[in-house]
Design a protein around this motif. Structure first.
Motif, PDB file in Angstrom:
ATOM      1  N   UNK B   1       0.842  -1.196   0.000  1.00 54.14           N
ATOM      2  CA  UNK B   1       0.000   0.000   0.000  1.00 54.14           C
ATOM      3  C   UNK B   1       0.874   1.242   0.000  1.00 54.14           C
ATOM      4  N   UNK B  38     -11.465  -1.095   1.571  1.00 54.34           N
ATOM      5  CA  UNK B  38     -11.247  -0.463   0.263  1.00 54.34           C
ATOM      6  C   UNK B  38      -9.775  -0.193   0.005  1.00 54.34           C
ATOM      7  N   UNK B  41      -7.755  -3.131  -1.224  1.00 45.30           N
ATOM      8  CA  UNK B  41      -8.072  -3.795  -2.487  1.00 45.30           C
ATOM      9  C   UNK B  41      -6.969  -3.600  -3.505  1.00 45.30           C
ATOM     10  N   UNK B  42      -6.782  -4.598  -4.373  1.00 48.24           N
ATOM     11  CA  UNK B  42      -5.795  -4.406  -5.426  1.00 48.24           C
ATOM     12  C   UNK B  42      -6.192  -3.172  -6.255  1.00 48.24           C
ATOM     13  N   UNK B 155     -25.792   3.441  -6.138  1.00 48.76           N
ATOM     14  CA  UNK B 155     -24.896   2.764  -5.204  1.00 48.76           C
ATOM     15  C   UNK B 155     -23.580   3.519  -5.064  1.00 48.76           C
ATOM     16  N   UNK B 156     -23.159   3.751  -3.867  1.00 45.57           N
ATOM     17  CA  UNK B 156     -21.904   4.415  -3.527  1.00 45.57           C
ATOM     18  C   UNK B 156     -21.851   5.872  -3.970  1.00 45.57           C
TER      19      UNK B 156
END
Ligand SMILES: Cc1cc2nc3c(=O)[nH]c(=O)nc-3n(C[C@H](O)[C@H](O)[C@H](O)COP(=O)(O)OP(=O)(O)OC[C@H]3O[C@@H](n4cnc5c(N)ncnc54)[C@H](O)[C@@H]3O)c2cc1C
Lengths: 825, 286
Positions: B1, B38, B41-42, B155-156
């Motif tokens: 990360x 989140x 995540x890749x 959504x989102x």
């Protein structure tokens, strides 16, 4: 003969030898191993499930600062493929990729981030090939080949009597098709290794490896090294359920390649997503069962055809399907049997060993068939099983005479009595239709113990008593949470008359113990335990001879008990175990015992599918009581009984643990778990979407341990690891039928299958040609967006209700088009 | 990360100040049960800064005032399910909170995070919309209040700007003649994503006739809304199995009118009706 009271340690729920390390956090799992100057290894994986590799350009990746090696298949000095039965699994894909988990290139870099960056700079040119995902389609001669010139790579058969004659004698025929799914092992720790250059050349790899010796063989072959220059050390390993075999072999080889190339230690750890993408799964089977049956419920013929999806590589398929072919008829009398099982290549994840090893699939079909038969002839599930079930002296489908104590009926009777099975079964089936309906289901099985005629079956265990009376034990059998080390320790402690706290068990190291084959097939206790017993007996003999000289008493009148040397007649303590050990040392006597145990002979004639497949068998019965929500398809398991004949429970707590865990895992298999692969692309890569049962889904489990000691096991012990897991699913499926009158033919029995009778599948047919243009026009206007959860969202501005949300852009586009077509239609 | 800055603050003003500087480059962190996942995540988009608001005490707590329940965004699902006020005046919200994830998630996850994250399967949102909740957002430029039902776009995606902090959720207490229910259908009994859910509130007059009805399905529609067509069918009627079944069918029809027929419709069509019926039945228990 009951020797129960004489045992001091055997049969007790002794504390596991690895418990303290694990609960205090001192246990070192593979990822915990780090050395100062280690590099990070990373794998570039395939972009297509099936494609030719035209070109790999690593030049940009090589230039990234901090990158120390970039390897492709051409850099492998020795064998570029491995495999225990069929050597065809690519360490790195060379000419083509066969599934999405295939590795194409390796990077070693100073940090994980640098490795990741470099990976993205490797350019691979592919020529996509047709993707084969349906095993029956793969068998078609016209279908594109994945390896060589035939996608079918295994065909095992069993032939007994004459099925045509059997069907002619039948009053009616039952013919059904069943299907099972891919299942993920779901070990908690993803694959991890640390490879280090060894001082005298070669390599030392520490990792979460289950089968160290096959891993060593493959690593040595790839590196062109002799076996003694490759040391594989097992890190503490949690429950891996058969999953840390080839998935770990490939990681060990890759890390070792990078390590030898850079002359530096290399660490590799898969993320959960990488692990699920690459690792092998439980085989999906398509099973065609055809039984000839008489009106009284006698079975006159069984014709069985099974197709196993082997995925991209052979892996353990030949062995897994062999167990299936041997056990495909279940523990039931039938004179005429014709069974064929095929394993075929597809572009799905390859499939291999998983707890149960080819039995959960066939048990689902057999035990469903048994209930279908019972229903047809008006008997209850227990009656029909007692009528057809094996007894001592039965001749199996493969012609084996079962000469041991065949306890099938005993386990059936004990399990059913425990929960009032017959009464409940009758009551539930006649209850009126309501929102919530209860049901109860029964399943039983028999299972061959250990490897059987599958391969060489021998194990070495070493016991070394130290001069202060403490003891070190090691073995070629590995502990992966099942408690093998504890079982072997208990056996050693029992023979040596010492308490468990004196024993220190060493994790397996291929350079320190002899090749003992794989730890699979529930052979840890029966094979490793037998070897431990022999080793302990060797040491015991030395100790007693020395004791006899020390005391002037006859060896026969002495025994080792409670950490002391005892005069049997008077019960008097003559010396402590410590003193005795010291005395041996003084006298120059070895207090070191090496026990080697080779299994009794088994036999197999592949042409006729006949033979003494396994040297002994175990028997089990499971009962599930469920509540089905008939309006939503939700199934809750309320109660469970699991009864197993284990021969002898060496550690009662460990046996119970195996039973509880086995039922939970079987429940997941029956109701929840499915690793879905669509067009070669896995849909679930983490546990947010791959549904394992939680503790809230697992009911109270009543375990009944039956102990008919077996002459061929240490202290009479047989096995429990896999039996515990292999029949929960059919018990649940039969219970659902009892509740709803509807039978589930495909696993898992999820919400949709229970409510609708089938799985929801994305339709393949597309909208009419006429509207094609409008649709294309609208699709042009579609707006796509990557959502924070990693999924894609699409909508068409101005068209209310036309939106889609999917895991990949492609899938999202398809979904959108489909919604649009429905809208237009 | 990739590394990022971590900023923690104890004051709302400071929080909005930071956000006004960083805009899109900062990410608010409450319980972190969505954000952290989140970030891992890749190919995740890593922000320049993470702004931890979890130490702002004034953003935590559940209270009442003038017939309103004031739910501060940092209230965890555990706090909600244990709250007497919620049990008394907003039972369905407590039920929803109690079915989120598992104890660890409920101890960390906040209602504010659930609302702001705006996932289709967010379990506190249908009850809050049924409760007619309003939310207040604050940025450097001032505060805005809006109906929660108007807040979501898809959504989102919400109407919040990148420098907005959710500071308050309010809704009227349910009167004593109201009963409510929340039903969640998942694949398993814990740690389960809503396959479908329904929030429902019914009020009956003295004669036992339904005087008010609110039905909000979850994970069924592109965004959340009350299904007025079904609610209206209930007004002035006496509760009955037949009535509730019909209301369920209506919700199912409305759902399809919005979503079109998809491959999952075969399952959702009958089941959403069943859940609506059951939720309504749950609202007339004595
Ligand atoms: C294992 C697991 C199970 C789960 N199960 C469920 C479930 O059953 N049902 C369900 O609905 N959810 C579930 N969730 C999702 C999650 O737990 C909830 O959405 C939770 O309420 C999020 O709250 P949080 O405080 O952790 O949010 P965070 O992760 O801290 O934030 C979420 C989002 O909201 C923003 N945000 C948070 N607070 C504010 C604020 N005050 N102002 C402005 N922006 C803000 C953040 O920037 C971020 O975008 C689950 C998550 C996990 C990991």
């Amino acid at each position: 003969m009951s020797t129960q009271n004489q045992h001091k340690i055997i049969g007790k729920s002794e504390c596991r030898v690895d418990a303290w390390g694990k609960v205090t956090g001192r246990a070192k799992f593979a990822e915990d191993y780090n050395v100062g100057h280690q590099l990070w290894g990373k794998v570039l994986r395939a972009k297509h499930p099936h494609a030719k590799i035209l070109k790999i350009d690593t030049s940009k990746a090589e230039k990234v600062a901090g990158v120390e090696a970039v390897l492709t298949a051409k850099d492998i000095p020795g064998s570029k493929v491995f495999g225990i039965v069929v050597s065809n699994q690519a360490i790195l894909a060379e000419d083509k990729v066969r599934y999405l988990g295939d590795g194409v290139a390796l990077i070693a870099a100073k940090t994980e981030e640098i490795a990741d960056e470099a990976l993205s700079l490797i350019e691979v040119e592919y020529e996509p090939l047709l993707v084969v995902t349906d095993p029956e389609e793969a068998m078609n001669p016209e279908t594109i080949k994945i390896h060589g010139d035939d996608n079918t790579f295994v065909h095992h058969k069993v032939r007994k009597g004459d099925v045509d004659k059997g069907f002619a004698e039948a009053n009616f025929i039952l013919e059904k098709k069943f299907k099972t799914q891919f299942v993920e092992h779901s070990y908690i720790e993803p694959e991890a290794v640390l490879a280090e250059p060894a001082e005298q050349g070669g390599v030392r790899v520490t990792g979460s490896v289950q089968n160290l010796f096959s891993t060593r063989r493959s690593t040595a072959a790839a590196l062109n090294l002799p076996l003694n220059k490759v040391q594989i050390i097992q890190a503490t390993l949690g429950g891996s359920f058969g999953g840390k075999d080839e998935a770990m072999t490939s990681m060990c080889i890759r890390a070792a390649l990078l390590c030898l190339k850079t002359c530096k230690p290399v660490k590799m750890v898969n993320t959960r997503e990488e692990s699920m993408l690459e690792s092998y799964k439980r085989h999906p089977y398509t099973l065609y069962y055809k039984w000839g049956v008489k009106n009284d419920g006698t079975i006159t013929a069984m014709e069985i055809r099974i197709i196993a999806d082997g995925g991209a590589y052979a892996s353990m398929s030949p062995f897994v399907t062999w167990r299936s072919v041997v056990q495909a008829t279940g523990p039931y009398y039938c004179d005429n049997v014709k069974t064929d099982i095929y394993a075929v290549y597809t572009n799905n994840n390859y499939t291999g060993a998983m707890r149960g090893f080819g039995s959960p699939q066939v048990n689902f079909a057999i035990e469903s068939m048994m209930d279908i038969l019972a229903e047809k002839v008006g008997k209850d599930p227990l009656e029909i099983r007692l009528q057809n079930g094996f007894e001592r002296g039965a001749i199996t489908a493969t012609g084996q005479n079962l000469e041991h104590n065949v306890s099938l009926k005993e386990v059936l009777q004990k399990a059913t009595a425990e929960i009032n099975f017959q009464e409940k079964w009758k009551k539930y089936r006649s209850e009126p239709n309501t929102q919530k309906k209860r049901g109860i289901g029964l399943a039983c099985s028999y299972r061959g113990v250990s490897l059987g005629a599958e391969g060489t079956d021998a194990v070495g265990t070493i016991i070394s008593v130290q001069t202060d009376g403490s003891v070190i034990v090691s073995s070629g059998i590995t502990d992966m949470g099942q408690g093998a080390q504890t079982q072997m320790s208990q056996i050693a402690a029992e023979v040596l008359g010492i308490s468990m706290d004196r024993i220190q068990f060493l994790n397996t190291n291929t350079s320190r113990v002899p090749d003992s084959g794989p730890t699979v097939a529930s052979r840890g206790t029966i094979m490793g335990g037998s070897a431990a017993k022999k080793a302990a007996e060797i040491v015991q003999a030395t100790l007693l001879t020395t004791a006899s000289e020390m005391t002037g008493l006859d060896v026969q009148s002495l025994e080792l008990k409670d950490n002391y040397l005892i005069d049997i007649e008077s019960g008097q303590r003559l010396a402590s175990f410590n003193e005795l050990a010291a005395e041996c040392f003084k006298k120059g006597r070895p207090t070191y015992g090496f026990g080697w145990h080779k299994s009794p002979k088994t036999s197999w004639d592949e042409d006729h599918g006949q033979g003494e497949a396994y040297f002994t068998w175990v028997y089990g019965a499971n009962i599930a009581e469920v509540e089905v929500d008939t309006e939503t398809g939700k199934v809750d398991v309320l109660n469970f009984v699991s009864c197993h004949d284990v021969g002898k429970a060496i550690n009662r707590g460990a046996v119970l643990g195996q039973i509880y865990g086995g039922v939970a895992m079987g429940l997941g298999y029956g109701l929840l778990e499915e690793f879905e692969i669509e067009n070669g692309i896995p849909k679930q890569l983490n546990f947010d979407e791959y549904s394992l049962p939680t503790s809230m889904d697992v009911p109270k489990i009543k375990a009944i341990v039956v102990e008919n000691e077996d002459a061929l096991g240490p202290f009479g012990a047989k096995s429990i690891g896999e039996p515990a897991n292999e029949l929960a699913a059919p018990a649940i499926i039969n219970a659902i039928y009892n509740a709803t009158g509807k039978r589930i033919y495909e696993l898992p029995a999820n919400l949709e299958r229970v409510l609708l009778g089938h799985k929801l599948v994305r339709p393949k047919e597309r909208g009419s040609v006429l509207k094609e243009k409008d649709i294309q026009a609208a699709m042009h206007r579609a707006v796509y967006e990557l959502l924070p959860d990693g999924t894609f969202y699409a909508e068409i501005p101005g068209l209310q209700g036309v939106y889609a949300n999917a895991k990949s852009l492609e899938e999202c586009r398809e979904q959108l088009q489909e919604v649009l077509e429905k809208e237009v239609a | 990360m990739k590394p990022f800055e971590y900023i923690s603050t104890k004051s709302i003003n400071e929080a909005t100040q930071v956000l006004s500087e960083y805009k899109q480059d900062a990410r608010v962190l409450a319980g972190g049960t969505d954000v952290l996942i989140e970030l891992r995540r890749p190919h995740a988009k890593i922000p320049k800064a993470i702004l931890d608001i979890s130490y702002i005490e004034s953003l935590n707590g559940i209270s009442e005032s003038d017939g309103l329940i004031i739910l501060k965004p940092l209230s965890t699902h555990t706090q909600i399910l244990k709250s007497d006020l919620v049990r008394k005046y907003a039972q369905l919200l407590g039920i929803a909170a109690s079915q989120i994830g598992a104890p660890q998630i409920r101890n960390r996850g906040t209602v504010g995070g659930n609302v702001m994250n705006a996932a289709t399967c967010a379990d506190t949102v249908p009850p809050l919309i049924a409760l007619d909740a309003e939310i207040t957002l604050r940025s450097n430029g001032g505060s805005r209040t809006m109906k929660l039902v108007d807040f979501f776009i898809k959504p989102y995606k919400t109407k919040a700007e990148s420098d907005d902090v959710l500071i308050e959720i309010t809704f009227p207490k349910l009167p004593s003649n109201a009963q409510s229910a929340f039903i969640k259908l998942g694949r398993r009994n814990a740690l389960s994503i809503s396959r479908l859910s329904v929030a429902a509130i019914l009020m009956q007059d003295k004669k036992g006739l339904i005087s008010e009805a609110r039905i909000v399905p979850g994970a069924a529609l592109p965004t959340w809304m009350r299904v007025k067509e079904a609610e209206e069918m209930l007004i002035g009627e006496k509760p009955s199995l037949k009535l509730f079944t019909a209301a369920g069918q209506k919700v199912s029809e409305v759902m399809i009118s919005y979503t079109g027929r998809r491959w999952s419709t075969e399952y959702k069509e009958p089941v959403i009706g069943v859940l609506v019926r059951r939720a309504l039945e749950g609202c007339v228990k004595d």
